[in-house]
Design a protein around this motif. Structure first.
Motif, PDB file in Angstrom:
ATOM      1  N   ALA A 201       0.850  -1.226   0.000  1.00 16.58           N
ATOM      2  CA  ALA A 201      -0.007   0.049  -0.063  1.00 16.58           C
ATOM      3  C   ALA A 201       0.992   1.258  -0.039  1.00 16.58           C
ATOM      4  O   ALA A 201       2.021   1.288   0.611  1.00 16.58           O
ATOM      5  N   HIS A 202       0.342   2.460  -0.636  1.00 19.29           N
ATOM      6  CA  HIS A 202       1.167   3.676  -0.669  1.00 19.29           C
ATOM      7  C   HIS A 202       0.647   4.523   0.713  1.00 19.29           C
ATOM      8  O   HIS A 202      -0.442   4.291   0.952  1.00 19.29           O
ATOM      9  N   SER A 220       8.443   3.954  -5.914  1.00 21.50           N
ATOM     10  CA  SER A 220       9.627   3.304  -6.267  1.00 21.50           C
ATOM     11  C   SER A 220       9.959   2.165  -5.200  1.00 21.50           C
ATOM     12  O   SER A 220      10.354   0.986  -5.736  1.00 21.50           O
ATOM     13  N   ALA A 221       9.517   2.572  -3.868  1.00 22.73           N
ATOM     14  CA  ALA A 221       9.848   1.487  -2.911  1.00 22.73           C
ATOM     15  C   ALA A 221       9.196   0.072  -3.233  1.00 22.73           C
ATOM     16  O   ALA A 221       9.573  -1.018  -2.966  1.00 22.73           O
ATOM     17  N   MET A 222       7.900   0.436  -3.810  1.00 23.91           N
ATOM     18  CA  MET A 222       6.880  -0.900  -4.095  1.00 23.91           C
ATOM     19  C   MET A 222       7.611  -1.525  -5.085  1.00 23.91           C
ATOM     20  O   MET A 222       7.542  -3.110  -4.936  1.00 23.91           O
ATOM     21  N   GLY A 223       8.236  -1.223  -6.037  1.00 26.60           N
ATOM     22  CA  GLY A 223       9.022  -2.034  -7.026  1.00 26.60           C
ATOM     23  C   GLY A 223      10.155  -2.655  -6.583  1.00 26.60           C
ATOM     24  O   GLY A 223      10.406  -3.990  -7.086  1.00 26.60           O
ATOM     25  N   ARG A 224      10.943  -2.048  -5.726  1.00 29.09           N
ATOM     26  CA  ARG A 224      12.004  -2.674  -5.130  1.00 29.09           C
ATOM     27  C   ARG A 224      11.820  -3.863  -4.419  1.00 29.09           C
ATOM     28  O   ARG A 224      12.268  -4.948  -4.260  1.00 29.09           O
ATOM     29  N   GLN A 228      12.472  -7.926  -4.472  1.00 33.54           N
ATOM     30  CA  GLN A 228      12.972  -8.825  -3.514  1.00 33.54           C
ATOM     31  C   GLN A 228      12.297  -9.908  -2.958  1.00 33.54           C
ATOM     32  O   GLN A 228      12.817 -10.955  -2.618  1.00 33.54           O
ATOM     33  N   GLU A 229      10.860  -9.868  -2.731  1.00 33.08           N
ATOM     34  CA  GLU A 229      10.054 -10.470  -2.161  1.00 33.08           C
ATOM     35  C   GLU A 229       9.503 -11.527  -3.182  1.00 33.08           C
ATOM     36  O   GLU A 229       9.247 -12.649  -2.879  1.00 33.08           O
ATOM     37  N   VAL A 234      -0.216 -10.327  -5.702  1.00 35.45           N
ATOM     38  CA  VAL A 234      -0.121  -9.071  -4.884  1.00 35.45           C
ATOM     39  C   VAL A 234      -1.086  -8.130  -5.315  1.00 35.45           C
ATOM     40  O   VAL A 234      -1.495  -8.193  -6.228  1.00 35.45           O
ATOM     41  N   ALA A 235      -1.783  -7.300  -4.379  1.00 34.90           N
ATOM     42  CA  ALA A 235      -2.531  -6.549  -4.660  1.00 34.90           C
ATOM     43  C   ALA A 235      -1.802  -5.037  -4.471  1.00 34.90           C
ATOM     44  O   ALA A 235      -1.170  -4.904  -3.396  1.00 34.90           O
ATOM     45  N   MET A 236      -1.760  -4.258  -5.368  1.00 35.63           N
ATOM     46  CA  MET A 236      -1.135  -2.798  -5.192  1.00 35.63           C
ATOM     47  C   MET A 236      -2.205  -1.802  -4.783  1.00 35.63           C
ATOM     48  O   MET A 236      -2.965  -1.459  -5.734  1.00 35.63           O
TER      49      MET A 236
END
Ligand code: 13P
Ligand code: SF4
Length: 306
Positions: A201-202, A220-224, A228-229, A234-236
């Motif tokens: 979540a934002h 940007s952190a969501m993409g990283r 990684q995971e 996933v639900a964005m």
């Protein structure tokens, strides 16, 4: 995609003739993000790209405050936006007079404003931040001013999240993103339980939604986090184009709804990008005095980085 190809080709041709650079935010539709953009990213990446840009002509595919930031950071360049009415509920929630009134109520307390604000509001601020560096900027400004309190505006949900991360006391404003405020905790929980999906979540979402998330982070952190995971599903919990644009990069991940569209971001289209390049419209300008003061606030943000 085939429907878009004639527009993509025509825009590519005009872009070469004009020597333009097209910058697109991650919330732009895939035919823009993947089809015509030279630079893509979150609002921090676009601000950094504008500051470093070699081209004389920037077409900013995003909302108006992003084009203003580009113009402030690249004052000698021509910055065009395909639709000048692409606004933002956060930017519309506060004026420069409101910031002056807040300062009068809280003398000596520094002001950090989210980049989702007008140039006039930035000009009244000590520093800007984006969701990618809000906590770092708040900590840096609190340390610089030697205070445990900062005025943070205009997003009260991002502010509440930053207060949690930093322990700095924040004076908040009552602004919300009309896209992210619509998500609910029940919807997030249902998505996790029904689809066995991870919830990302934002931080512009309400606190009870963030409490349901496996990860809270900026665009940007969501993409990283995904890289990684590598979740199966996933639900964005953010603007719909985020998942659309990440799908190519993460073919092994299944992206599940909910998502919401930003009506302002969606005002930018291939036809109006073409018209923008053909007619060199709509130029974004910022009065010199406002630009100079807003630049100081934006440069403080860039100095902190991510
Ligand atoms: P960023 O994560 O790019 O800062 O954007 C959030 C947003 O809502 C932009 O309008
Ligand atoms: Fe503004 Fe929200 Fe749209 Fe971003 S998604 S431009 S914060 S209304």
């Amino acid at each position: 995609v085939p429907l878009h190809l004639p527009w993509i080709d025509a825009i590519g041709e005009l872009k070469r003739q004009r020597g333009a650079v097209i910058m697109a935010h991650s919330y732009q539709s895939p035919e823009i993000f993947h089809g015509v953009a030279d630079v893509t990213g979150d609002s921090l990446a676009l601000a950094q790209a504008a500051a470093d840009c070699d081209s004389e002509l920037i077409v900013l595919c995003g909302v108006h405050f992003m084009a203003e930031s580009a113009k402030i950071l690249a004052p000698g360049k021509t910055v065009l936006i395909p639709d000048p009415d692409a606004g933002c509920s956060l930017a519309a929630s506060i004026t420069a007079d409101d910031v002056r009134a807040l300062r009068a109520q809280h003398p000596g307390i520094p002001v950090v404003s989210y980049v989702n604000t007008s140039a006039a509001v930035k000009a009244e601020s000590d520093a800007c931040c984006t969701s990618a560096n809000a906590a770092q900027v708040v900590e840096a400004i609190a340390a610089e001013f030697g205070t445990g309190k900062v005025i943070f505006l205009p997003d009260r949900y991002l502010g509440a999240w930053v207060a949690q991360q930093t322990g700095v006391e924040l004076v908040l404003w009552n602004g919300q993103c009309e896209v992210h405020e619509k998500f609910t905790a029940i919807e997030a929980r249902h998505t996790r339980e029904r689809f066995d999906a991870k919830i990302v979540a934002h931080p512009e979402c309400p606190p009870d939604v963030l409490a349901e998330a496996d990860f809270v982070g900026s665009t940007s952190a969501m993409g990283r986090w995904l890289a990684q995971e590598k979740p199966a599903r996933v639900a964005m919990i953010t603007e719909c184009s985020m998942a659309d644009n990440l799908r190519n990069q993460f073919p092994q991940v299944e992206f599940i709804k909910p998502c919401n569209l930003c009506p302002h971001m969606k005002r930018i289209t291939l036809p109006n990008i073409h018209a923008c390049l053909r007619e060199l419209r709509h130029e974004v300008t910022v009065p010199d005095d406002i630009a100079r003061r807003a630049r100081t606030a934006l440069q403080r943000m860039l100095a902190v980085g991510r």
